[in-house]
Design an enzyme around this catalytic site. Structure first.
Site, mmCIF file in Angstrom:
data_model
loop_
_atom_site.group_PDB
_atom_site.id
_atom_site.type_symbol
_atom_site.label_atom_id
_atom_site.label_comp_id
_atom_site.label_asym_id
_atom_site.label_seq_id
_atom_site.Cartn_x
_atom_site.Cartn_y
_atom_site.Cartn_z
ATOM 1 N N CYS A 29 0.818 -1.217 0.000
ATOM 2 C CA CYS A 29 0.000 0.000 0.000
ATOM 3 C C CYS A 29 0.858 1.276 0.000
ATOM 4 C CB CYS A 29 -0.905 -0.018 1.232
ATOM 5 S SG CYS A 29 -1.751 1.554 1.530
ATOM 6 N N TRP B 225 -7.265 -7.219 4.477
ATOM 7 C CA TRP B 225 -5.898 -7.466 4.954
ATOM 8 C C TRP B 225 -5.911 -8.449 6.121
ATOM 9 C CZ3 TRP B 225 -2.792 -5.779 1.448
ATOM 10 C CH2 TRP B 225 -2.989 -4.563 0.807
ATOM 11 N N TYR C 173 -11.692 -1.102 6.262
ATOM 12 C CA TYR C 173 -10.634 -1.616 7.151
ATOM 13 C C TYR C 173 -9.289 -1.400 6.467
ATOM 14 C CZ TYR C 173 -14.886 -3.831 8.822
ATOM 15 O OH TYR C 173 -16.168 -4.059 9.262
ATOM 16 N N GLU D 95 -5.245 7.871 8.949
ATOM 17 C CA GLU D 95 -5.059 8.735 7.780
ATOM 18 C C GLU D 95 -3.571 9.056 7.628
ATOM 19 O OE1 GLU D 95 -6.689 9.852 5.080
ATOM 20 O OE2 GLU D 95 -4.700 10.691 4.735
ATOM 21 N N TYR E 70 -5.508 5.972 -9.114
ATOM 22 C CA TYR E 70 -6.705 5.258 -8.635
ATOM 23 C C TYR E 70 -7.944 5.744 -9.392
ATOM 24 C CZ TYR E 70 -4.240 3.253 -4.644
ATOM 25 O OH TYR E 70 -3.385 2.534 -3.851
HETATM 26 N N1 LIG Z 1 -6.828 7.688 3.356
HETATM 27 C C1 LIG Z 1 -6.126 6.553 3.645
HETATM 28 C C2 LIG Z 1 -6.226 5.565 2.478
HETATM 29 C C3 LIG Z 1 -5.586 4.255 2.814
HETATM 30 C C4 LIG Z 1 -6.009 3.165 1.810
HETATM 31 O O1 LIG Z 1 -6.777 3.408 0.868
HETATM 32 N N2 LIG Z 1 -5.491 1.945 2.032
HETATM 33 C C5 LIG Z 1 -5.879 0.819 1.191
HETATM 34 C C6 LIG Z 1 -4.668 0.054 0.722
HETATM 35 S S1 LIG Z 1 -3.686 0.946 -0.438
HETATM 36 C C7 LIG Z 1 -6.681 -0.167 2.013
HETATM 37 O O2 LIG Z 1 -6.284 -0.533 3.086
HETATM 38 N N3 LIG Z 1 -7.818 -0.595 1.463
HETATM 39 C C8 LIG Z 1 -8.663 -1.529 2.089
HETATM 40 C C9 LIG Z 1 -10.070 -1.463 1.542
HETATM 41 O O3 LIG Z 1 -10.327 -0.642 0.628
HETATM 42 O O4 LIG Z 1 -10.900 -2.208 2.016
HETATM 43 C C10 LIG Z 1 -4.705 6.948 3.934
HETATM 44 O O5 LIG Z 1 -4.076 7.616 3.103
HETATM 45 O O6 LIG Z 1 -4.230 6.610 5.004
#
Ligand SMILES: N[C@@H](CCC(=O)N[C@@H](CS)C(=O)NCC(=O)O)C(=O)O
Length: 382
Positions: A80, A120, A158, A175, A223
């Protein structure tokens, strides 16, 4: 719904949760309720929802979350980019001794036996997946469980990163944009590299302004290309990606870093997307050649073709931009940074999360870009 429609609606990170191969037919097993995949507006454009836990760790010892050595843990996935930028800060600020961290497995798994959610998960042992660790703190099997410990009624996504408070057993913040700011300023009394300020006051206006177009055009731009559900929003997004990359290329012809000759937060933000960019593009490019076996399966040809352009950012690779490519190597070579890039996890995630497309889970060797090779960025005076 056609397969092509489904695929174009689906993120890399969640594709495995959407498809299973049954005999020679692909079947859609739509199961994700809470994931980036669902974040689309009526116009078909990807719209990221805000993170939920927004508390701040403070250097003030009387605050609810004081910056104490050994109190916090950073849960990441090496796959990520958002989590990786937090890990980058942890490393280059010298916070290894103060803040522990661990990575989940690169490939999503079922997060509960009672429903179909995929997300995850932690490995069962220290040796199951190199680089991924079981959750020694809470004994959780998934990141979902962490969120449920912190807030039993939680209904959001999550996601990683998660900054966890070991003392109060809760999520402090999920965040990354805020976690990196805390790491920059609040832990300096226990940091190995306290003088490194990646958000210095005299550059804040410049950093904020640059962050905005880099986030829209590049970090979130890729994205927005991949998650677009309609042609219009995709066209708009892809144009912005290449406009922003071209703009970076030009700026990096004038000075060493993106906001001048000083390394800043914006460089770390940009780096995490650049370092993944070519691997992902070449993945798509290799698809057409590799999946002859799949081509026998009905409908898969459509699937492959749509997938080959899924991220749809293959107009030009980063290594075709001289300044951006040398710059990526320059950042990679900052002490500590290379340890934040686990290309095996990045590749395992992409190649291993799609069993219907890559049935044998074989991970190709290439492109093996050597980011340790010499770069030309020293040509700019500090
Ligand atoms: N706004 C968050 C975004 C984090 C994010 O999108 N993480 C993704 C992985 S790249 C995730 O864990 N996705 C899980 C899901 O969409 O269920 C940040 O920048 O901390």
């Amino acid at each position: 719904m056609s397969y092509s429609t489904i695929i174009s609606n689906t993120s890399f990170l969640s594709l495995a949760s959407k498809f299973t191969t049954r005999g020679s037919r692909l079947q859609c097993t739509v199961s994700m309720a809470r994931s980036a995949v669902d974040e689309t507006s009526d116009s078909g454009a990807f719209q990221r929802t805000a993170s939920t836990f927004r508390n701040f760790v403070s250097k003030d010892s009387n605050s609810q979350f004081p910056a104490e050595s050994g109190r916090y843990h950073l849960y990441i996935s090496y796959a990520c980019p958002w989590a990786s930028r937090c890990l980058s800060y942890l490393k280059i600020k010298g916070l290894d001794d103060a803040i522990s961290f661990s990575s989940v497995k690169p490939i999503w798994g079922r997060t509960k036996e009672t429903d179909e959610h995929m997300g995850w998960v932690f490995p069962g042992s220290d040796t199951e997946v190199p680089g991924a660790d079981p959750d020694h703190l809470n004994g959780a099997k998934s990141v979902r469980e962490l969120y449920e410990i912190a807030s039993p009624n939680y209904t959001g996504k999550y996601t990683v990163p998660v900054l966890w408070d070991k003392k109060l057993k809760t999520v402090v913040n999920n965040e990354s944009a805020e976690i990196i700011r805390m790491f920059n300023t609040e832990f300096n009394h226990i940091a190995g590299n306290p003088d490194l300020d990646l958000y210095p006051s005299h550059l804040q206006a410049k950093i904020d302004e640059t962050n905005e177009w880099i986030y829209n055009g590049i970090n979130n731009g890729v994205y927005r290309c991949g998650f677009a559900k309609k042609q219009g929003p995709y066209e708009e997004a892809v144009e912005q990606v290449y406009e922003a990359l071209d703009r970076c290329e030009e700026i990096l012809g004038k000075h060493r870093y993106i906001c001048g000759n000083t390394l800043t937060e914006t460089d770390i933000r940009l780096f995490v997307t650049l370092i993944r960019f070519d691997e992902v593009s070449s993945y798509f490019q290799s698809k057409k050649k590799k999946y002859t076996i799949c081509e026998r399966i009905s409908n898969v040809e459509t699937l492959i073709q749509v997938y080959a352009v899924h991220f749809k950012c293959n107009k030009k690779l980063i290594r075709e931009y001289p300044n951006l490519f040398n710059y990526t190597k320059d950042i990679f070579q900052i002490p500590g940074m290379s340890s934040t890039v686990n290309m095996n996890h990045i590749k395992q995630h992409y190649y291993g999360s799609h069993p219907s497309i890559n049935p044998f889970g074989i991970i190709p060797h290439g492109p093996n870009i050597d980011y340790t090779s010499p770069h030309d960025r020293h040509r700019f005076s500090k």
